[in-house]
Design a protein around this motif. Structure first.
Motif, PDB file in Angstrom:
ATOM      1  N   MET A  29       0.824  -1.205   0.000  1.00 13.49           N
ATOM      2  CA  MET A  29       0.000   0.000   0.000  1.00 13.49           C
ATOM      3  C   MET A  29       0.864   1.264   0.000  1.00 13.49           C
ATOM      4  O   MET A  29       0.583   2.225  -0.712  1.00 13.49           O
ATOM      5  N   LEU A  30       1.923   1.254   0.799  1.00 16.38           N
ATOM      6  CA  LEU A  30       2.784   2.436   0.944  1.00 16.38           C
ATOM      7  C   LEU A  30       3.972   2.429  -0.014  1.00 16.38           C
ATOM      8  O   LEU A  30       4.714   3.417  -0.095  1.00 16.38           O
ATOM      9  N   GLY A  31       4.194   1.305  -0.700  1.00 12.35           N
ATOM     10  CA  GLY A  31       5.338   1.212  -1.598  1.00 12.35           C
ATOM     11  C   GLY A  31       6.663   1.228  -0.865  1.00 12.35           C
ATOM     12  O   GLY A  31       7.639   1.778  -1.346  1.00 12.35           O
ATOM     13  N   LYS A  32       6.678   0.630   0.335  1.00 11.51           N
ATOM     14  CA  LYS A  32       7.894   0.586   1.148  1.00 11.51           C
ATOM     15  C   LYS A  32       8.322  -0.859   1.349  1.00 11.51           C
ATOM     16  O   LYS A  32       7.488  -1.769   1.322  1.00 11.51           O
ATOM     17  N   PRO A  33       9.616  -1.104   1.562  1.00 18.36           N
ATOM     18  CA  PRO A  33      10.068  -2.473   1.784  1.00 18.36           C
ATOM     19  C   PRO A  33       9.435  -3.055   3.052  1.00 18.36           C
ATOM     20  O   PRO A  33       9.354  -2.376   4.080  1.00 18.36           O
ATOM     21  N   GLU A  60      -4.096   2.280  13.973  1.00 17.93           N
ATOM     22  CA  GLU A  60      -3.188   3.420  13.834  1.00 17.93           C
ATOM     23  C   GLU A  60      -2.160   3.084  12.766  1.00 17.93           C
ATOM     24  O   GLU A  60      -1.531   2.028  12.834  1.00 17.93           O
ATOM     25  N   LEU A  61      -2.027   3.954  11.787  1.00 15.66           N
ATOM     26  CA  LEU A  61      -0.998   3.800  10.767  1.00 15.66           C
ATOM     27  C   LEU A  61      -0.086   5.009  10.845  1.00 15.66           C
ATOM     28  O   LEU A  61      -0.525   6.143  10.618  1.00 15.66           O
ATOM     29  N   LYS A  62       1.161   4.757  11.181  1.00 14.06           N
ATOM     30  CA  LYS A  62       2.174   5.813  11.243  1.00 14.06           C
ATOM     31  C   LYS A  62       3.247   5.491  10.220  1.00 14.06           C
ATOM     32  O   LYS A  62       3.681   4.351  10.106  1.00 14.06           O
ATOM     33  N   SER A  63       3.665   6.514   9.503  1.00 16.08           N
ATOM     34  CA  SER A  63       4.733   6.319   8.537  1.00 16.08           C
ATOM     35  C   SER A  63       5.368   7.659   8.214  1.00 16.08           C
ATOM     36  O   SER A  63       4.653   8.660   8.059  1.00 16.08           O
ATOM     37  N   LEU A  64       6.671   7.675   8.106  1.00 20.82           N
ATOM     38  CA  LEU A  64       7.366   8.881   7.678  1.00 20.82           C
ATOM     39  C   LEU A  64       6.902   9.228   6.270  1.00 20.82           C
ATOM     40  O   LEU A  64       6.826   8.358   5.402  1.00 20.82           O
ATOM     41  N   GLN A  70      -3.653  10.425   0.110  1.00 18.51           N
ATOM     42  CA  GLN A  70      -4.045   9.041  -0.136  1.00 18.51           C
ATOM     43  C   GLN A  70      -4.723   8.381   1.063  1.00 18.51           C
ATOM     44  O   GLN A  70      -5.040   7.196   1.018  1.00 18.51           O
ATOM     45  N   THR A  71      -4.985   9.134   2.127  1.00 19.40           N
ATOM     46  CA  THR A  71      -5.556   8.505   3.325  1.00 19.40           C
ATOM     47  C   THR A  71      -6.949   7.927   3.086  1.00 19.40           C
ATOM     48  O   THR A  71      -7.306   6.912   3.694  1.00 19.40           O
ATOM     49  N   THR A  72      -7.729   8.510   2.202  1.00 15.26           N
ATOM     50  CA  THR A  72      -9.044   7.938   1.903  1.00 15.26           C
ATOM     51  C   THR A  72      -8.893   6.555   1.268  1.00 15.26           C
ATOM     52  O   THR A  72      -9.584   5.601   1.650  1.00 15.26           O
ATOM     53  N   ASP A  73      -7.967   6.433   0.322  1.00 15.96           N
ATOM     54  CA  ASP A  73      -7.701   5.123  -0.291  1.00 15.96           C
ATOM     55  C   ASP A  73      -7.153   4.139   0.742  1.00 15.96           C
ATOM     56  O   ASP A  73      -7.544   2.971   0.765  1.00 15.96           O
ATOM     57  N   PHE A  74      -6.241   4.614   1.597  1.00 15.76           N
ATOM     58  CA  PHE A  74      -5.684   3.747   2.628  1.00 15.76           C
ATOM     59  C   PHE A  74      -6.772   3.271   3.586  1.00 15.76           C
ATOM     60  O   PHE A  74      -6.780   2.121   4.025  1.00 15.76           O
ATOM     61  N   SER A  75      -7.705   4.169   3.921  1.00 15.13           N
ATOM     62  CA  SER A  75      -8.801   3.807   4.812  1.00 15.13           C
ATOM     63  C   SER A  75      -9.622   2.674   4.202  1.00 15.13           C
ATOM     64  O   SER A  75      -9.954   1.690   4.876  1.00 15.13           O
ATOM     65  N   GLN A  76      -9.940   2.795   2.924  1.00 15.58           N
ATOM     66  CA  GLN A  76     -10.712   1.754   2.245  1.00 15.58           C
ATOM     67  C   GLN A  76      -9.964   0.428   2.255  1.00 15.58           C
ATOM     68  O   GLN A  76     -10.532  -0.623   2.560  1.00 15.58           O
ATOM     69  N   MET A  77      -8.670   0.471   1.941  1.00 14.92           N
ATOM     70  CA  MET A  77      -7.873  -0.760   1.897  1.00 14.92           C
ATOM     71  C   MET A  77      -7.766  -1.412   3.269  1.00 14.92           C
ATOM     72  O   MET A  77      -7.923  -2.631   3.406  1.00 14.92           O
ATOM     73  N   GLU A  96      -6.516   6.047  12.700  1.00 16.83           N
ATOM     74  CA  GLU A  96      -5.754   7.283  12.882  1.00 16.83           C
ATOM     75  C   GLU A  96      -4.503   7.211  12.020  1.00 16.83           C
ATOM     76  O   GLU A  96      -3.711   6.264  12.135  1.00 16.83           O
ATOM     77  N   PHE A  97      -4.332   8.179  11.153  1.00 15.60           N
ATOM     78  CA  PHE A  97      -3.141   8.273  10.305  1.00 15.60           C
ATOM     79  C   PHE A  97      -2.220   9.336  10.882  1.00 15.60           C
ATOM     80  O   PHE A  97      -2.682  10.397  11.295  1.00 15.60           O
ATOM     81  N   SER A  98      -0.918   9.040  10.886  1.00 22.17           N
ATOM     82  CA  SER A  98       0.026  10.076  11.315  1.00 22.17           C
ATOM     83  C   SER A  98       1.351   9.918  10.586  1.00 22.17           C
ATOM     84  O   SER A  98       1.751   8.816  10.213  1.00 22.17           O
ATOM     85  N   SER A  99       1.989  11.061  10.420  1.00 20.48           N
ATOM     86  CA  SER A  99       3.283  11.122   9.764  1.00 20.48           C
ATOM     87  C   SER A  99       4.226  11.895  10.675  1.00 20.48           C
ATOM     88  O   SER A  99       4.292  13.126  10.602  1.00 20.48           O
ATOM     89  N   PRO A 100       4.938  11.195  11.562  1.00 19.15           N
ATOM     90  CA  PRO A 100       5.802  11.905  12.509  1.00 19.15           C
ATOM     91  C   PRO A 100       6.976  12.590  11.799  1.00 19.15           C
ATOM     92  O   PRO A 100       7.377  12.184  10.707  1.00 19.15           O
ATOM     93  N   GLN A 101       7.473  13.606  12.439  1.00 22.46           N
ATOM     94  CA  GLN A 101       8.688  14.241  11.929  1.00 22.46           C
ATOM     95  C   GLN A 101       9.828  13.236  12.050  1.00 22.46           C
ATOM     96  O   GLN A 101       9.870  12.423  12.976  1.00 22.46           O
ATOM     97  N   ARG A 102      10.738  13.276  11.115  1.00 24.98           N
ATOM     98  CA  ARG A 102      11.810  12.264  11.040  1.00 24.98           C
ATOM     99  C   ARG A 102      12.637  12.188  12.327  1.00 24.98           C
ATOM    100  O   ARG A 102      13.026  11.115  12.742  1.00 24.98           O
TER     101      ARG A 102
END
Length: 113
Positions: A29-33, A60-64, A70-77, A96-102
């Protein structure tokens, strides 16, 4: 460094298999390894939603760098896969979606900032 955390009031027969399925889904979904994805599933929690103890989940989905567009699509998935794997209706799932500072996310004796 995606982290997917799922709390549910459902008892689960196969939580490890569910973790693995969710890990694969989040990576795609996020295109991450997948080697960076962490999943935590907490079944059989004391939870209510809308005044009812019917099946429910808090996700809860957290990702840098989580793309807000894309959160609406992520919510559906996520609702779809959690409904399928845990038998929780999508209307009884909060996400809950969040993108913490690095610099606010640590790993391997350092931060990502």
């Amino acid at each position: 460094m995606p982290l997917l955390s799922v709390k549910t009031n459902q008892a689960l027969d196969n939580p490890q298999e569910i973790c693995l399925a969710l890990s694969n889904k989040v990576a795609g979904m996020l295109g991450k390894p997948e080697s960076y994805v962490m999943v935590a599933v907490q079944p059989a929690q004391h939870m209510t939603f809308a005044g009812s103890a019917e099946p429910t989940a808090l996700v809860e989905l957290k990702s840098l760098g989580l793309p807000e567009s894309q959160t609406t699509d992520f919510s559906q998935m996520l609702c779809s896969v959690i409904s399928e794997l845990m038998n929780v209706p999508a209307a009884r799932i909060y996400i809950e979606f969040s993108s913490p500072q690095r610099h606010m996310w640590g790993w391997d004796n350092r931060t990502f900032g």
